[in-house]
Write a protein that holds these residues in place. Structure first.
Motif, PDB file in Angstrom:
ATOM      1  N   ASP A   1       0.947  -1.153   0.071  1.00  0.00           N
ATOM      2  CA  ASP A   1       0.099   0.111   0.112  1.00  0.00           C
ATOM      3  C   ASP A   1       0.839   1.155   0.023  1.00  0.00           C
ATOM      4  N   ALA A   2       1.495   1.471  -1.066  1.00  0.00           N
ATOM      5  CA  ALA A   2       2.607   2.478  -1.129  1.00  0.00           C
ATOM      6  C   ALA A   2       3.085   2.527  -2.709  1.00  0.00           C
ATOM      7  N   THR A   3       3.415   3.573  -3.272  1.00  0.00           N
ATOM      8  CA  THR A   3       3.574   3.595  -4.530  1.00  0.00           C
ATOM      9  C   THR A   3       5.198   3.718  -5.108  1.00  0.00           C
ATOM     10  N   ALA A   4       5.566   2.903  -5.852  1.00  0.00           N
ATOM     11  CA  ALA A   4       6.932   3.136  -6.315  1.00  0.00           C
ATOM     12  C   ALA A   4       6.802   3.713  -7.665  1.00  0.00           C
ATOM     13  N   TYR A   5       7.973   4.136  -8.159  1.00  0.00           N
ATOM     14  CA  TYR A   5       8.218   4.714  -9.591  1.00  0.00           C
ATOM     15  C   TYR A   5       9.094   4.141 -10.340  1.00  0.00           C
ATOM     16  N   PRO A   6       9.281   4.133 -11.702  1.00  0.00           N
ATOM     17  CA  PRO A   6      10.625   3.824 -12.290  1.00  0.00           C
ATOM     18  C   PRO A   6      11.646   4.595 -11.630  1.00  0.00           C
ATOM     19  N   GLY A   7      12.604   3.658 -11.414  1.00  0.00           N
ATOM     20  CA  GLY A   7      13.984   4.248 -10.806  1.00  0.00           C
ATOM     21  C   GLY A   7      13.815   3.605  -9.366  1.00  0.00           C
ATOM     22  N   ASN A   8      12.633   3.268  -8.932  1.00  0.00           N
ATOM     23  CA  ASN A   8      12.614   2.845  -7.528  1.00  0.00           C
ATOM     24  C   ASN A   8      13.038   1.263  -7.613  1.00  0.00           C
ATOM     25  N   SER A   9      13.125   0.502  -8.830  1.00  0.00           N
ATOM     26  CA  SER A   9      13.301  -0.842  -8.849  1.00  0.00           C
ATOM     27  C   SER A   9      14.947  -1.179  -8.309  1.00  0.00           C
ATOM     28  N   GLY A  10      14.965  -2.058  -7.274  1.00  0.00           N
ATOM     29  CA  GLY A  10      15.916  -2.379  -6.567  1.00  0.00           C
ATOM     30  C   GLY A  10      16.352  -1.526  -5.157  1.00  0.00           C
ATOM     31  N   SER A  11      15.159  -0.881  -4.746  1.00  0.00           N
ATOM     32  CA  SER A  11      15.193  -0.022  -3.627  1.00  0.00           C
ATOM     33  C   SER A  11      15.076  -1.124  -2.226  1.00  0.00           C
ATOM     34  N   ALA A  12      15.666  -0.887  -1.233  1.00  0.00           N
ATOM     35  CA  ALA A  12      15.536  -1.614  -0.096  1.00  0.00           C
ATOM     36  C   ALA A  12      14.195  -1.257   0.695  1.00  0.00           C
ATOM     37  N   MET A  13      13.430  -2.394   0.885  1.00  0.00           N
ATOM     38  CA  MET A  13      12.165  -2.266   1.601  1.00  0.00           C
ATOM     39  C   MET A  13      12.637  -2.687   3.055  1.00  0.00           C
ATOM     40  N   TYR A  14      12.428  -1.569   3.971  1.00  0.00           N
ATOM     41  CA  TYR A  14      12.832  -2.025   5.312  1.00  0.00           C
ATOM     42  C   TYR A  14      11.590  -1.750   6.151  1.00  0.00           C
ATOM     43  N   ASP A  15      12.008  -2.426   7.595  1.00  0.00           N
ATOM     44  CA  ASP A  15      11.152  -2.251   8.908  1.00  0.00           C
ATOM     45  C   ASP A  15      11.411  -0.759   9.358  1.00  0.00           C
ATOM     46  N   VAL A  16      10.263  -0.073   9.699  1.00  0.00           N
ATOM     47  CA  VAL A  16      10.465   1.492   9.757  1.00  0.00           C
ATOM     48  C   VAL A  16      11.023   1.555  11.200  1.00  0.00           C
ATOM     49  N   LYS A  17      10.987   0.706  12.105  1.00  0.00           N
ATOM     50  CA  LYS A  17      11.580   0.715  13.364  1.00  0.00           C
ATOM     51  C   LYS A  17      13.006   0.522  13.299  1.00  0.00           C
ATOM     52  N   SER A  18      13.381  -0.856  12.782  1.00  0.00           N
ATOM     53  CA  SER A  18      14.721  -1.506  12.992  1.00  0.00           C
ATOM     54  C   SER A  18      15.678  -1.031  11.841  1.00  0.00           C
ATOM     55  N   GLY A  19      15.035  -0.769  10.608  1.00  0.00           N
ATOM     56  CA  GLY A  19      15.725  -0.487   9.201  1.00  0.00           C
ATOM     57  C   GLY A  19      16.203  -1.861   8.637  1.00  0.00           C
TER      58      GLY A  19
END
Length: 254
Positions: free
Chosen positions: A191-209
């Motif tokens: 439930d979040a929007t990524a855009y071209p260029g975001n491919s490969g981004s780390a998705m992380y836990d908001v508390k621990s990183g």
């Protein structure tokens, strides 16, 4: 009843404030490990081309991204090399990189950079996150146009869903879909929007990183939305368990 609602709203506000404070600190910790992925052409007019995002793991010289981000043909006559871009904006620096491992099925790639190590992120365990879990990701949306300025998006795990969906008509099945039908695997729907260029981004836990997944803007979307004439733009992420498996296969310490 009114008093009860006021108390509930108070605690919601307190929780939101704490969550926001946690994310502020986490983003500050994550950003130094977020890099751009592209091609360096020393003899070209445009020396640097940015295609996607990656993040640093392990001993600080390993970079994770999507396989489709680096799946470009290099021009030897122009001395083109895979490159990792560090820093921000005009101050960005180029680090040459070599491709050392790929997993085409899960659209993952691991690069190794030359020179001094960079700050590395910690990978979470292989367990799937529960639906509703809070996540964030930081990368370079439309970075080819907007430049190397990291942007953070936040949201939740909306669903844990297979990469393939059934179709009503066999004429809707592509060759790529047939290959994946043999062994569909679970991915995160966000439930979040990524855009071209975001491919490969780390998705992380908001508390621990800790990294819990890898944003995938193209590969999974094509699998799940091939039969849709107007794609929804839903964002997906590859669970970190598949990255753990790739690292283990190539004896890369995490």
């Amino acid at each position: 009843m009114k008093r009860l609602l006021q108390i509930m709203m108070f605690f919601v506000l307190i929780y939101s404030s704490v969550a926001f404070a946690n994310l502020v600190d986490t983003v500050s910790m994550v950003k130094p490990s977020v890099v751009g992925i592209g091609i360096y052409t020393p003899t070209g007019r445009q020396k640097n081309q940015l295609f996607g995002t990656g993040f640093v793991i392990g001993d600080g010289t390993y970079i994770v991204t999507n396989n489709h981000v680096i799946d470009k043909e290099l021009d030897d006559d122009l001395l083109q090399k895979l490159a990792v871009f560090t820093g921000k904006g005009p101050a960005a620096k180029v680090r040459l990189a070599k491709l050392i491992a790929t997993d085409e099925e899960h659209d993952l790639a691991i690069l190794k950079i030359e020179g001094q190590p960079l700050p590395a992120l910690t990978l979470a365990q292989s367990n799937f996150l529960r639906e509703g879990s809070s996540i964030a990701f930081t990368g370079f949306p439309i970075g080819a146009v907007l430049g190397l300025y990291p942007v953070t998006h936040r949201g939740i795990i909306a669903a844990v869903t297979p990469t393939i969906i059934p179709v009503d008509d066999s004429r809707q099945i592509s060759i790529a879909m047939l290959k994946r039908l043999r062994d569909p695997y679970l991915v995160y729907q966000l439930d979040a929007t990524a855009y071209p260029g975001n491919s490969g981004s780390a998705m992380y836990d908001v508390k621990s990183g800790e990294v819990v997944g890898i944003i995938n803007k193209v590969f999974v979307q094509e699998s799940k939305e091939t039969v849709i004439s107007k794609p929804s733009g839903i964002t997906y992420a590859i669970p970190v368990k598949y990255l753990h498996a790739l690292l283990k296969k190539h004896n890369i310490k995490r």
